[in-house]
Design a protein around this motif. Structure first.
Motif, mmCIF file in Angstrom:
data_model
loop_
_atom_site.group_PDB
_atom_site.id
_atom_site.type_symbol
_atom_site.label_atom_id
_atom_site.label_comp_id
_atom_site.label_asym_id
_atom_site.label_seq_id
_atom_site.Cartn_x
_atom_site.Cartn_y
_atom_site.Cartn_z
ATOM 1 N N PRO A 150 0.801 -1.237 0.000
ATOM 2 C CA PRO A 150 0.000 0.000 0.000
ATOM 3 C C PRO A 150 0.835 1.290 0.000
ATOM 4 O O PRO A 150 0.301 2.377 -0.174
ATOM 5 C CB PRO A 150 -0.828 -0.100 1.283
ATOM 6 C CG PRO A 150 -0.134 -1.075 2.149
ATOM 7 C CD PRO A 150 0.668 -1.977 1.258
ATOM 8 N N LEU A 151 2.151 1.179 0.169
ATOM 9 C CA LEU A 151 3.027 2.347 0.301
ATOM 10 C C LEU A 151 2.976 3.252 -0.931
ATOM 11 O O LEU A 151 3.116 2.796 -2.060
ATOM 12 C CB LEU A 151 4.466 1.870 0.540
ATOM 13 C CG LEU A 151 5.404 2.826 1.265
ATOM 14 C CD1 LEU A 151 4.895 3.160 2.656
ATOM 15 C CD2 LEU A 151 6.796 2.224 1.351
ATOM 16 N N LYS A 152 2.791 4.554 -0.689
ATOM 17 C CA LYS A 152 2.734 5.554 -1.766
ATOM 18 C C LYS A 152 3.915 6.515 -1.718
ATOM 19 O O LYS A 152 4.254 7.134 -2.716
ATOM 20 C CB LYS A 152 1.437 6.377 -1.680
ATOM 21 C CG LYS A 152 0.175 5.556 -1.712
ATOM 22 C CD LYS A 152 -0.072 4.960 -3.067
ATOM 23 C CE LYS A 152 -1.369 4.189 -3.072
ATOM 24 N NZ LYS A 152 -1.295 2.935 -3.792
ATOM 25 N N ALA A 153 4.529 6.675 -0.529
ATOM 26 C CA ALA A 153 5.656 7.603 -0.379
ATOM 27 C C ALA A 153 6.665 7.029 0.603
ATOM 28 O O ALA A 153 6.294 6.472 1.639
ATOM 29 C CB ALA A 153 5.172 8.962 0.102
ATOM 30 N N HIS A 157 9.661 11.088 -0.973
ATOM 31 C CA HIS A 157 9.431 10.983 -2.408
ATOM 32 C C HIS A 157 8.269 10.031 -2.688
ATOM 33 O O HIS A 157 8.199 8.944 -2.111
ATOM 34 C CB HIS A 157 10.681 10.482 -3.147
ATOM 35 C CG HIS A 157 11.711 11.555 -3.300
ATOM 36 N ND1 HIS A 157 12.678 11.783 -2.359
ATOM 37 C CD2 HIS A 157 11.899 12.472 -4.276
ATOM 38 C CE1 HIS A 157 13.438 12.793 -2.753
ATOM 39 N NE2 HIS A 157 12.992 13.230 -3.905
ATOM 40 N N VAL A 158 7.390 10.476 -3.556
ATOM 41 C CA VAL A 158 6.302 9.614 -4.009
ATOM 42 C C VAL A 158 6.926 8.458 -4.778
ATOM 43 O O VAL A 158 7.918 8.627 -5.499
ATOM 44 C CB VAL A 158 5.333 10.407 -4.916
ATOM 45 C CG1 VAL A 158 4.281 9.506 -5.515
ATOM 46 C CG2 VAL A 158 4.692 11.533 -4.129
ATOM 47 N N ILE A 159 6.373 7.274 -4.626
ATOM 48 C CA ILE A 159 6.912 6.093 -5.292
ATOM 49 C C ILE A 159 6.566 6.129 -6.776
ATOM 50 O O ILE A 159 5.413 6.306 -7.158
ATOM 51 C CB ILE A 159 6.380 4.816 -4.627
ATOM 52 C CG1 ILE A 159 6.931 4.739 -3.201
ATOM 53 C CG2 ILE A 159 6.745 3.581 -5.427
ATOM 54 C CD1 ILE A 159 6.289 3.707 -2.324
ATOM 55 N N GLU A 163 9.779 2.145 -10.052
ATOM 56 C CA GLU A 163 10.304 1.406 -8.920
ATOM 57 C C GLU A 163 9.541 0.099 -8.692
ATOM 58 O O GLU A 163 10.064 -0.832 -8.106
ATOM 59 C CB GLU A 163 10.218 2.245 -7.645
ATOM 60 C CG GLU A 163 11.074 3.485 -7.688
ATOM 61 C CD GLU A 163 10.947 4.288 -6.416
ATOM 62 O OE1 GLU A 163 11.714 4.004 -5.464
ATOM 63 O OE2 GLU A 163 10.099 5.197 -6.360
ATOM 64 N N ILE A 164 8.321 0.056 -9.139
ATOM 65 C CA ILE A 164 7.479 -1.118 -8.929
ATOM 66 C C ILE A 164 7.622 -2.126 -10.061
ATOM 67 O O ILE A 164 7.727 -3.327 -9.839
ATOM 68 C CB ILE A 164 5.999 -0.688 -8.786
ATOM 69 C CG1 ILE A 164 5.854 0.247 -7.577
ATOM 70 C CG2 ILE A 164 5.086 -1.895 -8.642
ATOM 71 C CD1 ILE A 164 4.532 0.961 -7.498
ATOM 72 N N ILE A 165 7.648 -1.629 -11.272
ATOM 73 C CA ILE A 165 7.727 -2.508 -12.455
ATOM 74 C C ILE A 165 9.182 -2.603 -12.904
ATOM 75 O O ILE A 165 9.763 -1.616 -13.351
ATOM 76 C CB ILE A 165 6.837 -1.975 -13.595
ATOM 77 C CG1 ILE A 165 5.399 -1.817 -13.093
ATOM 78 C CG2 ILE A 165 6.902 -2.896 -14.805
ATOM 79 C CD1 ILE A 165 4.498 -1.051 -14.020
ATOM 80 N N ALA A 176 12.465 7.505 -10.196
ATOM 81 C CA ALA A 176 12.495 7.454 -8.730
ATOM 82 C C ALA A 176 13.305 8.607 -8.156
ATOM 83 O O ALA A 176 14.366 8.955 -8.676
ATOM 84 C CB ALA A 176 13.088 6.128 -8.284
ATOM 85 N N CYS A 177 12.807 9.197 -7.103
ATOM 86 C CA CYS A 177 13.462 10.279 -6.361
ATOM 87 C C CYS A 177 13.704 11.545 -7.184
ATOM 88 O O CYS A 177 14.557 12.360 -6.828
ATOM 89 C CB CYS A 177 14.765 9.791 -5.731
ATOM 90 S SG CYS A 177 14.502 8.453 -4.547
ATOM 91 N N ASN A 178 12.980 11.711 -8.260
ATOM 92 C CA ASN A 178 13.066 12.947 -9.035
ATOM 93 C C ASN A 178 12.521 14.094 -8.184
ATOM 94 O O ASN A 178 11.599 13.906 -7.397
ATOM 95 C CB ASN A 178 12.258 12.798 -10.329
ATOM 96 C CG ASN A 178 12.410 14.010 -11.242
ATOM 97 O OD1 ASN A 178 11.890 15.074 -10.948
ATOM 98 N ND2 ASN A 178 13.133 13.819 -12.322
ATOM 99 N N HIS A 179 13.071 15.281 -8.370
ATOM 100 C CA HIS A 179 12.629 16.418 -7.556
ATOM 101 C C HIS A 179 11.145 16.729 -7.749
ATOM 102 O O HIS A 179 10.492 17.282 -6.876
ATOM 103 C CB HIS A 179 13.484 17.658 -7.849
ATOM 104 C CG HIS A 179 13.263 18.249 -9.203
ATOM 105 N ND1 HIS A 179 13.849 17.734 -10.348
ATOM 106 C CD2 HIS A 179 12.494 19.289 -9.592
ATOM 107 C CE1 HIS A 179 13.457 18.447 -11.387
ATOM 108 N NE2 HIS A 179 12.633 19.396 -10.970
#
Length: 199
Positions: A150-153, A157-159, A163-165, A176-179
């Motif tokens: 269920p994690l969104k952040a 940083h929003v996921i 990062e998932i696929i 991932a981790c973009n400003h």
């Protein structure tokens, strides 16, 4: 400076002196507690706080959070800046069905395996683990993102879908981790500014 248990702090610390003499009996009705920076070493009496929804125990000396297992209505739990090295098992986390925000940064977690027990927390949408030894491990973010569904952040940083696929490459703005994916869901506690009038 005060050392000791939560009950001692409730009954002796000057910030809490405005509560009545029956405070220990009323603990079951508390929905919010804030005990940050009080040098507490234990949460042993917290099990009586059965209505608790927001719990802030940051910047103390806690090592064990098992007393929270009876606080099944928790929505937000802030334990950052303590000395916690191990988390309770999956049974503990599965009991916290409403927990959405969990702040664990600046603790002593060193093993990814121990952190993955958070996958049992069914509603957890935001987690902080930065400034912990585990956050320096290779694949730390990938493992947590793909363990806690269920994690969104994670760590401000929003996921990203990338990062998932696995093996999916998105444009730079969605990486991932973009400003652009920065989200400060854990702002620092602000001290109230008080104006002093000249006498």
């Amino acid at each position: 400076m005060f050392h000791g248990t939560i009950t001692e702090e409730l009954t002796s610390h000057e910030e809490w002196s405005h509560y009545n003499e029956n405070i220990r009996e009323d603990q079951k009705d508390f929905v919010f507690v804030k005990f940050n920076g009080l040098h507490l070493k234990s949460m042993e009496n917290l099990q009586s706080y059965i209505s608790l929804r927001v719990c802030i125990f940051s910047n103390n000396f806690l090592t064990d959070i098992h007393p929270l297992q009876s606080c099944i209505k928790l929505i937000k739990l802030d334990l950052h800046g303590n000395q916690i090295k191990n988390l309770p098992d999956t049974k503990f986390w599965s009991g916290l069905k409403n927990l959405k925000l969990l702040y664990l940064h600046d603790n002593g977690f060193a093993r990814l395996k121990n952190i993955c027990v958070l996958s049992a927390c069914p509603s957890l949408v935001a987690l902080t683990m930065f400034d912990c030894p585990v956050s320096l491990k290779k694949g730390y973010r990938h493992v947590l993102v793909n363990s806690i569904w269920p994690l969104k952040a994670l760590d401000h940083h929003v996921i990203s879908d990338e990062e998932i696929i696995q093996n999916w490459h998105l444009p730079e703005r969605f990486k991932a981790c973009n400003h652009r994916l920065f989200f400060n869901f854990c702002p620092a506690l602000r001290k109230e500014k008080r104006k002093h009038s000249e006498v």
